[in-house]
Motif scaffolding. Sequence first.
Motif, PDB file in Angstrom:
ATOM      1  N   ARG A   6      -2.587 -34.144   0.166  1.00  0.00           N
ATOM      2  CA  ARG A   6      -2.068 -32.789  -0.016  1.00  0.00           C
ATOM      3  C   ARG A   6      -2.002 -32.101   1.342  1.00  0.00           C
ATOM      4  O   ARG A   6      -3.005 -31.980   2.035  1.00  0.00           O
ATOM      5  CB  ARG A   6      -2.957 -31.990  -0.956  1.00  0.00           C
ATOM      6  N   TRP A   7      -0.799 -31.658   1.683  1.00  0.00           N
ATOM      7  CA  TRP A   7      -0.586 -30.874   2.880  1.00  0.00           C
ATOM      8  C   TRP A   7      -0.180 -29.489   2.420  1.00  0.00           C
ATOM      9  O   TRP A   7       0.686 -29.348   1.566  1.00  0.00           O
ATOM     10  CB  TRP A   7       0.512 -31.467   3.744  1.00  0.00           C
ATOM     11  N   THR A   8      -0.771 -28.483   3.001  1.00  0.00           N
ATOM     12  CA  THR A   8      -0.516 -27.121   2.574  1.00  0.00           C
ATOM     13  C   THR A   8       0.125 -26.329   3.711  1.00  0.00           C
ATOM     14  O   THR A   8      -0.378 -26.336   4.838  1.00  0.00           O
ATOM     15  CB  THR A   8      -1.827 -26.428   2.149  1.00  0.00           C
ATOM     16  N   SER A  10       1.230 -22.457   4.488  1.00  0.00           N
ATOM     17  CA  SER A  10       1.199 -21.049   4.088  1.00  0.00           C
ATOM     18  C   SER A  10       2.121 -20.283   5.021  1.00  0.00           C
ATOM     19  O   SER A  10       2.120 -20.502   6.234  1.00  0.00           O
ATOM     20  CB  SER A  10      -0.221 -20.485   4.198  1.00  0.00           C
ATOM     21  N   LEU A  26       0.226 -24.921   8.842  1.00  0.00           N
ATOM     22  CA  LEU A  26       0.046 -26.202   8.168  1.00  0.00           C
ATOM     23  C   LEU A  26      -1.409 -26.625   8.243  1.00  0.00           C
ATOM     24  O   LEU A  26      -2.021 -26.571   9.317  1.00  0.00           O
ATOM     25  CB  LEU A  26       0.910 -27.276   8.827  1.00  0.00           C
ATOM     26  N   GLN A  27      -1.947 -27.049   7.114  1.00  0.00           N
ATOM     27  CA  GLN A  27      -3.259 -27.684   7.069  1.00  0.00           C
ATOM     28  C   GLN A  27      -3.047 -29.044   6.419  1.00  0.00           C
ATOM     29  O   GLN A  27      -2.571 -29.132   5.284  1.00  0.00           O
ATOM     30  CB  GLN A  27      -4.259 -26.863   6.261  1.00  0.00           C
TER      31      GLN A  27
END
Length: 92
Positions: A6-8, A10, A26-27
């Motif tokens: 999972r790449w998040t 925001s 990006l995290q």
Amino acid sequence: MTEVKRWTVSVFVDERDSRTYAEARLQAGDKTRLTYLAGTGQARLNPADKDIPEIGDELAVARALSDLGHQLLLTATADIQATSDRPVHLSR
């Protein structure tokens, strides 16, 4: 079963003085290695144009996401170079 990653991303949007600013953060990664990157973008209202905030948001966010994508390519290039003995040139 393969592990799903999972790449998040925001996105934050702010307006000040007839300008719209956006930041895309990006995290990515897992418990052993996390990557944090941030791209920025902005748009300004031309005094001759109608004030339609959504357009400024769209432009600023598109530019922030484009900047983030470019930074991700640079990060991938550096990671490949760190594991090889030759220069790397990734294209968009």
